[in-house]
Scaffold this motif. Sequence first.
Motif, PDB file in Angstrom:
ATOM      1  N   CYS A   9     144.878 -11.013  17.536  1.00  0.00           N
ATOM      2  CA  CYS A   9     144.188  -9.635  16.871  1.00  0.00           C
ATOM      3  C   CYS A   9     143.265 -10.059  15.236  1.00  0.00           C
ATOM      4  N   LEU A  10     143.960 -10.065  13.793  1.00  0.00           N
ATOM      5  CA  LEU A  10     143.594 -10.327  13.731  1.00  0.00           C
ATOM      6  C   LEU A  10     142.229 -12.034  13.463  1.00  0.00           C
ATOM      7  N   THR A  11     142.147 -12.123  13.796  1.00  0.00           N
ATOM      8  CA  THR A  11     141.350 -13.446  14.690  1.00  0.00           C
ATOM      9  C   THR A  11     139.980 -12.610  14.825  1.00  0.00           C
ATOM     10  N   ALA A  12     140.530 -11.838  15.438  1.00  0.00           N
ATOM     11  CA  ALA A  12     139.356 -11.076  16.417  1.00  0.00           C
ATOM     12  C   ALA A  12     138.042  -9.579  15.707  1.00  0.00           C
ATOM     13  N   ILE A  13     139.326  -9.087  14.940  1.00  0.00           N
ATOM     14  CA  ILE A  13     138.586  -8.342  13.926  1.00  0.00           C
ATOM     15  C   ILE A  13     137.807  -9.134  12.505  1.00  0.00           C
ATOM     16  N   THR A  14     138.438 -10.724  12.684  1.00  0.00           N
ATOM     17  CA  THR A  14     138.067 -11.107  11.408  1.00  0.00           C
ATOM     18  C   THR A  14     136.416 -11.867  12.112  1.00  0.00           C
ATOM     19  N   ASN A  15     136.695 -12.139  12.777  1.00  0.00           N
ATOM     20  CA  ASN A  15     135.558 -12.601  13.264  1.00  0.00           C
ATOM     21  C   ASN A  15     134.135 -11.279  13.687  1.00  0.00           C
ATOM     22  N   GLU A  86     134.940  14.301   7.742  1.00  0.00           N
ATOM     23  CA  GLU A  86     134.511  13.702   8.697  1.00  0.00           C
ATOM     24  C   GLU A  86     133.878  12.614   8.409  1.00  0.00           C
ATOM     25  N   LEU A  87     134.041  11.535   7.764  1.00  0.00           N
ATOM     26  CA  LEU A  87     133.794  10.083   7.454  1.00  0.00           C
ATOM     27  C   LEU A  87     135.604   9.477   8.314  1.00  0.00           C
ATOM     28  N   GLU A  88     136.602  10.525   7.216  1.00  0.00           N
ATOM     29  CA  GLU A  88     137.849   9.482   7.738  1.00  0.00           C
ATOM     30  C   GLU A  88     138.177   9.691   9.151  1.00  0.00           C
ATOM     31  N   TYR A  89     137.774  10.662   9.502  1.00  0.00           N
ATOM     32  CA  TYR A  89     138.077  11.142  11.101  1.00  0.00           C
ATOM     33  C   TYR A  89     137.491   9.708  12.000  1.00  0.00           C
ATOM     34  N   THR A  90     135.660   9.780  11.851  1.00  0.00           N
ATOM     35  CA  THR A  90     134.854   8.768  12.810  1.00  0.00           C
ATOM     36  C   THR A  90     135.718   7.432  11.972  1.00  0.00           C
ATOM     37  N   ALA A  91     135.800   6.932  11.333  1.00  0.00           N
ATOM     38  CA  ALA A  91     136.122   5.588  10.714  1.00  0.00           C
ATOM     39  C   ALA A  91     137.273   5.942  11.734  1.00  0.00           C
ATOM     40  N   TRP A  92     138.131   6.343  11.833  1.00  0.00           N
ATOM     41  CA  TRP A  92     139.354   6.250  13.311  1.00  0.00           C
ATOM     42  C   TRP A  92     138.530   6.040  14.299  1.00  0.00           C
ATOM     43  N   GLN A  93     137.259   6.936  14.930  1.00  0.00           N
ATOM     44  CA  GLN A  93     137.256   6.735  16.654  1.00  0.00           C
ATOM     45  C   GLN A  93     136.027   4.724  16.707  1.00  0.00           C
ATOM     46  N   ILE A  94     135.716   5.196  15.340  1.00  0.00           N
ATOM     47  CA  ILE A  94     134.640   3.593  15.426  1.00  0.00           C
ATOM     48  C   ILE A  94     136.027   2.612  15.491  1.00  0.00           C
ATOM     49  N   GLY A  95     136.579   2.644  14.581  1.00  0.00           N
ATOM     50  CA  GLY A  95     138.178   1.201  13.971  1.00  0.00           C
ATOM     51  C   GLY A  95     138.474   1.445  15.922  1.00  0.00           C
ATOM     52  N   GLU A  96     139.111   2.705  16.754  1.00  0.00           N
ATOM     53  CA  GLU A  96     139.275   2.382  18.054  1.00  0.00           C
ATOM     54  C   GLU A  96     138.074   1.862  19.296  1.00  0.00           C
ATOM     55  N   GLN A  97     137.409   2.511  19.114  1.00  0.00           N
ATOM     56  CA  GLN A  97     136.059   1.434  20.036  1.00  0.00           C
ATOM     57  C   GLN A  97     135.974   0.442  19.870  1.00  0.00           C
ATOM     58  N   ILE A  98     136.039  -0.035  18.924  1.00  0.00           N
ATOM     59  CA  ILE A  98     136.327  -1.789  18.277  1.00  0.00           C
ATOM     60  C   ILE A  98     137.170  -2.722  18.775  1.00  0.00           C
ATOM     61  N   ALA A  99     138.508  -1.748  18.492  1.00  0.00           N
ATOM     62  CA  ALA A  99     139.742  -2.139  19.652  1.00  0.00           C
ATOM     63  C   ALA A  99     139.710  -2.631  20.498  1.00  0.00           C
TER      64      ALA A  99
END
Length: 99
Positions: A9-15, A86-99
Amino acid sequence: MPDAEWQYCLTAITNHLVSSGVVLKYNSNSFKYCAEDSTITCNQRIYGTYKYICSLLHEVGHVHQMNSRFRTLPASKRRNQAIIIELEYTAWQIGEQIA
């Protein structure tokens, strides 16, 4: 989380961050994204944990955020609070989509 899975997971995020031009700094006591110098600092105390990966994904979400839709409203305390929420909430949403 098993070590091999955590490292994957860390490698994928770092890349992903490298391809986005973001530098990862591991020597902090909190997580933070700094847009001015395109860096994410990470809490070294929780390195190796599931919480570390989740927190890092949240910061990656901030990297890819658009401006708040409330920014055009007249400045006020409530507008500023709405922007932060709004920014804190959407940061979680975007992070989840990237995961």
